[in-house]
Design a protein around this motif. Structure first.
Motif, PDB file in Angstrom:
ATOM      1  N   GLU A 286       0.821  -1.205   0.000  1.00 20.49           N
ATOM      2  CA  GLU A 286       0.000   0.000   0.000  1.00 20.49           C
ATOM      3  C   GLU A 286       0.858   1.259   0.000  1.00 20.49           C
ATOM      4  OE1 GLU A 286      -3.467   2.122   2.755  1.00 20.49           O
ATOM      5  OE2 GLU A 286      -2.636   0.141   3.290  1.00 20.49           O
ATOM      6  N   LEU A 287       1.927   1.254   0.784  1.00 19.86           N
ATOM      7  CA  LEU A 287       2.776   2.439   0.885  1.00 19.86           C
ATOM      8  C   LEU A 287       3.458   2.756  -0.436  1.00 19.86           C
ATOM      9  CD1 LEU A 287       4.100   4.618   2.644  1.00 19.86           C
ATOM     10  CD2 LEU A 287       5.877   2.960   3.215  1.00 19.86           C
ATOM     11  N   PHE A 288       3.943   1.726  -1.137  1.00 20.34           N
ATOM     12  CA  PHE A 288       4.687   1.951  -2.381  1.00 20.34           C
ATOM     13  C   PHE A 288       3.810   1.810  -3.620  1.00 20.34           C
ATOM     14  CE2 PHE A 288       7.951   0.818   0.683  1.00 20.34           C
ATOM     15  CZ  PHE A 288       8.961   1.712   0.395  1.00 20.34           C
ATOM     16  N   ASP A 289       2.527   1.580  -3.435  1.00 18.43           N
ATOM     17  CA  ASP A 289       1.579   1.486  -4.544  1.00 18.43           C
ATOM     18  C   ASP A 289       2.023   0.428  -5.548  1.00 18.43           C
ATOM     19  OD1 ASP A 289      -0.688   2.050  -5.986  1.00 18.43           O
ATOM     20  OD2 ASP A 289       0.237   3.684  -7.133  1.00 18.43           O
ATOM     21  N   LEU A 290       2.239  -0.793  -5.043  1.00 23.24           N
ATOM     22  CA  LEU A 290       2.690  -1.896  -5.889  1.00 23.24           C
ATOM     23  C   LEU A 290       1.490  -2.574  -6.542  1.00 23.24           C
ATOM     24  CD1 LEU A 290       5.335  -3.467  -3.474  1.00 23.24           C
ATOM     25  CD2 LEU A 290       5.684  -1.703  -5.224  1.00 23.24           C
ATOM     26  N   HIS A 291       1.708  -3.082  -7.727  1.00 22.56           N
ATOM     27  CA  HIS A 291       0.623  -3.720  -8.472  1.00 22.56           C
ATOM     28  C   HIS A 291       0.239  -5.043  -7.792  1.00 22.56           C
ATOM     29  CE1 HIS A 291      -1.632  -5.490 -11.816  1.00 22.56           C
ATOM     30  NE2 HIS A 291      -1.705  -4.266 -12.320  1.00 22.56           N
ATOM     31  N   PRO A 292      -1.042  -5.347  -7.671  1.00 21.30           N
ATOM     32  CA  PRO A 292      -1.470  -6.570  -6.982  1.00 21.30           C
ATOM     33  C   PRO A 292      -0.918  -7.854  -7.594  1.00 21.30           C
ATOM     34  CG  PRO A 292      -3.330  -5.074  -7.288  1.00 21.30           C
ATOM     35  CD  PRO A 292      -2.185  -4.496  -8.063  1.00 21.30           C
ATOM     36  N   LEU A 293      -0.791  -7.908  -8.919  1.00 16.75           N
ATOM     37  CA  LEU A 293      -0.259  -9.124  -9.551  1.00 16.75           C
ATOM     38  C   LEU A 293       1.191  -9.351  -9.159  1.00 16.75           C
ATOM     39  CD1 LEU A 293      -1.779  -8.883 -13.157  1.00 16.75           C
ATOM     40  CD2 LEU A 293      -2.502 -10.359 -11.268  1.00 16.75           C
ATOM     41  N   ALA A 294       1.971  -8.267  -9.130  1.00 23.25           N
ATOM     42  CA  ALA A 294       3.371  -8.396  -8.726  1.00 23.25           C
ATOM     43  C   ALA A 294       3.471  -8.761  -7.252  1.00 23.25           C
ATOM     44  CB  ALA A 294       4.116  -7.093  -9.014  1.00 23.25           C
ATOM     45  N   VAL A 295       2.598  -8.199  -6.441  1.00 25.13           N
ATOM     46  CA  VAL A 295       2.599  -8.527  -5.013  1.00 25.13           C
ATOM     47  C   VAL A 295       2.285 -10.003  -4.802  1.00 25.13           C
ATOM     48  CG1 VAL A 295       1.412  -8.109  -2.832  1.00 25.13           C
ATOM     49  CG2 VAL A 295       2.014  -6.178  -4.308  1.00 25.13           C
ATOM     50  N   GLU A 296       1.320 -10.514  -5.535  1.00 24.46           N
ATOM     51  CA  GLU A 296       0.973 -11.936  -5.421  1.00 24.46           C
ATOM     52  C   GLU A 296       2.152 -12.815  -5.800  1.00 24.46           C
ATOM     53  OE1 GLU A 296      -2.297 -15.121  -7.231  1.00 24.46           O
ATOM     54  OE2 GLU A 296      -2.347 -13.004  -7.825  1.00 24.46           O
TER      55      GLU A 296
ATOM     56  N   ARG B 249       6.933  -4.645 -16.244  1.00 25.80           N
ATOM     57  CA  ARG B 249       6.805  -3.220 -15.973  1.00 25.80           C
ATOM     58  C   ARG B 249       5.360  -2.891 -15.620  1.00 25.80           C
ATOM     59  NH1 ARG B 249      10.692  -4.049 -19.693  1.00 25.80           N
ATOM     60  NH2 ARG B 249      12.612  -2.808 -19.546  1.00 25.80           N
ATOM     61  N   TYR B 250       5.184  -2.239 -14.497  1.00 24.33           N
ATOM     62  CA  TYR B 250       3.878  -1.778 -14.052  1.00 24.33           C
ATOM     63  C   TYR B 250       3.962  -0.263 -13.848  1.00 24.33           C
ATOM     64  CZ  TYR B 250       3.048  -6.733 -13.031  1.00 24.33           C
ATOM     65  OH  TYR B 250       2.920  -8.087 -13.122  1.00 24.33           O
ATOM     66  N   ASP B 251       3.561   0.477 -14.862  1.00 29.14           N
ATOM     67  CA  ASP B 251       3.642   1.943 -14.821  1.00 29.14           C
ATOM     68  C   ASP B 251       5.088   2.369 -14.528  1.00 29.14           C
ATOM     69  OD1 ASP B 251       0.941   2.111 -15.368  1.00 29.14           O
ATOM     70  OD2 ASP B 251       0.379   2.057 -13.248  1.00 29.14           O
ATOM     71  N   ALA B 252       5.302   3.006 -13.381  1.00 33.38           N
ATOM     72  CA  ALA B 252       6.647   3.496 -13.053  1.00 33.38           C
ATOM     73  C   ALA B 252       7.453   2.490 -12.228  1.00 33.38           C
ATOM     74  CB  ALA B 252       6.552   4.814 -12.292  1.00 33.38           C
ATOM     75  N   THR B 253       6.879   1.336 -11.979  1.00 31.02           N
ATOM     76  CA  THR B 253       7.557   0.322 -11.168  1.00 31.02           C
ATOM     77  C   THR B 253       7.972  -0.850 -12.035  1.00 31.02           C
ATOM     78  OG1 THR B 253       6.213   0.926  -9.249  1.00 31.02           O
ATOM     79  CG2 THR B 253       7.346  -1.192  -9.167  1.00 31.02           C
TER      80      THR B 253
ATOM     81  N   LEU C 280      11.399  -2.194  -8.237  1.00 35.01           N
ATOM     82  CA  LEU C 280      12.283  -1.058  -8.486  1.00 35.01           C
ATOM     83  C   LEU C 280      11.458   0.149  -8.907  1.00 35.01           C
ATOM     84  CD1 LEU C 280      15.419  -0.459  -8.684  1.00 35.01           C
ATOM     85  CD2 LEU C 280      15.118  -0.665 -11.148  1.00 35.01           C
ATOM     86  N   GLY C 281      11.595   1.233  -8.155  1.00 39.11           N
ATOM     87  CA  GLY C 281      10.974   2.495  -8.501  1.00 39.11           C
ATOM     88  C   GLY C 281      12.031   3.586  -8.614  1.00 39.11           C
ATOM     89  N   GLU C 282      11.597   4.793  -8.849  1.00 38.34           N
ATOM     90  CA  GLU C 282      12.543   5.893  -8.992  1.00 38.34           C
ATOM     91  C   GLU C 282      13.208   6.239  -7.671  1.00 38.34           C
ATOM     92  OE1 GLU C 282      10.554   9.150 -10.774  1.00 38.34           O
ATOM     93  OE2 GLU C 282      10.229   8.146 -12.695  1.00 38.34           O
ATOM     94  N   ASP C 283      12.577   5.919  -6.549  1.00 39.74           N
ATOM     95  CA  ASP C 283      13.159   6.268  -5.261  1.00 39.74           C
ATOM     96  C   ASP C 283      13.052   5.132  -4.235  1.00 39.74           C
ATOM     97  OD1 ASP C 283      10.450   6.318  -4.833  1.00 39.74           O
ATOM     98  OD2 ASP C 283      10.319   8.503  -4.722  1.00 39.74           O
ATOM     99  N   PHE C 284      12.928   3.917  -4.690  1.00 42.09           N
ATOM    100  CA  PHE C 284      12.881   2.799  -3.746  1.00 42.09           C
ATOM    101  C   PHE C 284      13.300   1.506  -4.430  1.00 42.09           C
ATOM    102  CE2 PHE C 284       8.667   2.747  -5.698  1.00 42.09           C
ATOM    103  CZ  PHE C 284       8.458   1.409  -5.943  1.00 42.09           C
ATOM    104  N   VAL C 285      13.801   0.599  -3.603  1.00 46.91           N
ATOM    105  CA  VAL C 285      14.107  -0.778  -4.000  1.00 46.91           C
ATOM    106  C   VAL C 285      13.566  -1.687  -2.905  1.00 46.91           C
ATOM    107  CG1 VAL C 285      15.874  -2.488  -4.537  1.00 46.91           C
ATOM    108  CG2 VAL C 285      16.204  -0.115  -5.214  1.00 46.91           C
TER     109      VAL C 285
END
Length: 374
Positions: A95-105, A118-122, A154-159
């Motif tokens: 929730e905090l990093f707005d991760l895609h549910p499929l990738a989270v699963e 690739r999921y948008d910016a992540t 991987l995002g622009e400001d987090f790993v």
């Protein structure tokens, strides 16, 4: 409850201790070994969480939510490391990093093929880790290769790294990156490259160890009494090599994409490093292909040697059967108890028959011995 509050409850980070407590634990145990059954030295799925600015740790960044807010305001990135998190433990992070549910699963369930999505910016990457299992002697049931997984968000400001398995700890890798702040300052893509390079280097190490096992089996197959070599050892090596192949081969396309396809999260300068990792992966792939062909050749050679040994035994059995057939035939004829038989009542009949049998058996024996049957 807020997102930050949820995350504190899930991961065990609070505003008072936060990253300071994690950093203190990290200094006590600079090289965390997660090969033991315990999931994490912190008592949960969280292995480590550090914020970086210009390649240097931020010593007092607060909890995870505050650290992320700070790096988004002042620059830098957050690296969160997890080990086999549950759905509940990962919910706050997603929730905090707005991760895609499929990738989270995929990250929670594991058992995924190596891939990059690739999921948008992540960007979501999956790497199969491998580890060579030491053994005193290779048997038909020996485990040679143990596999695990590393998922990277991987995002622009987090790993965010999610590890599955009892090997492949990223603690030494984190220390190595922190020793070069200039490189680490280039952003989260550097961490992704370091993980990919670390995983592929482990592939090379494992292939060297597997090569030693194959060399040993090859020596045993072509040694004396090779027919007694257990073919199960060869099949076991082929099975373990297949496990290694499943980890290596599917990673080729994702690494090629990271090295060639532009993306928001991977700088073009970092793509050059991915090309080097891709070259190393191709070398591992070539090794695995050659190992597979060599094991096929070894197996065929072993089967041929078994066939030759069986033919040798059959020749010996046939030769001795022919030798024994002479006295059997003669004794069978004279055992029919007819009154009128040649030399039946002659005094020298018995010695003559024994002599004829001996000469015939000796002639057959010498003939078979000369032809290599005995």
């Amino acid at each position: 409850m807020s997102t930050a509050g949820n995350l504190r409850k899930v991961t065990g980070f609070d505003k008072v201790g936060g990253l300071r407590r994690v950093a203190r634990l990290a200094r006590r145990r600079p090289r965390v070994d997660l090969s033991h059954p315990a999931r994490s030295p912190l008592g949960s799925s969280v292995v480590n969480c550090v914020a970086y600015r210009e390649g240097v740790r931020i010593p007092e960044a607060g909890d995870l939510a505050e650290a992320l807010t700070r790096v988004r305001r002042t620059g830098g990135f957050v690296w969160l490391g997890l080990h086999e998190p549950t759905d509940q433990e990962f919910a706050g992070v997603a929730e905090l990093f707005d991760l895609h549910p499929l990738a989270v699963e995929d990250a929670v369930e594991a058992h995924q093929r190596p891939k990059v999505e690739r999921y948008d910016a992540t960007l979501f990457a999956v790497f199969k880790t491998v580890c060579y299992v030491e053994h005193d002697e290779l048997t038909a049931t020996s485990e040679v290769v143990d596999t695990g997984e590393i998922m990277v968000f991987l995002g622009e400001d987090f790993v965010i790294t999610v590890r599955h398995g009892r090997h492949g700890s990223l603690g030494p890798l984190r220390e190595e990156l922190e020793s070069d702040p200039r490189q680490l300052a280039k952003g989260p893509a550097v961490v992704l490259h370091a993980i990919a390079d670390h995983v592929v280097d482990d592939y090379l190490t494992v292939t060297d160890s597997v090569r030693a096992d194959i060399d040993q089996v090859e020596s045993d197959v072509f040694a004396e009494n090779a027919a007694r070599v257990d073919p199960g050892r060869i099949y076991q090596l082929k099975r373990e090599l297949l496990e290694l192949k499943r980890a290596v081969v599917p990673l080729g396309r994702p690494l090629e994409d990271l090295a060639t396809r532009p993306t928001r999260t991977v700088d073009p300068e970092i793509q050059t490093y991915f090309r080097d990792v891709f070259d190393h992966l191709m070398r591992v792939k070539d090794h695995i292909g050659s190992f597979d062909e060599l094991l096929n050749s070894i197996l065929q050679a072993h089967l041929a040697q078994v066939t030759v040994a069986q033919n040798e035994d059959m020749r010996k059995i046939t030769a001795w059967a022919a030798v024994v057939a002479v006295p059997t035939m003669v004794c069978g004829v004279y055992g029919m108890n007819f009154d009128h038989m040649p030399e039946l009542h002659w005094r020298f009949g018995y010695p003559l028959v024994v002599g004829v049998i001996s000469v015939a058996c000796l002639a057959l024996y010498r003939g078979f011995r000369r032809n290599g049957w005995l």
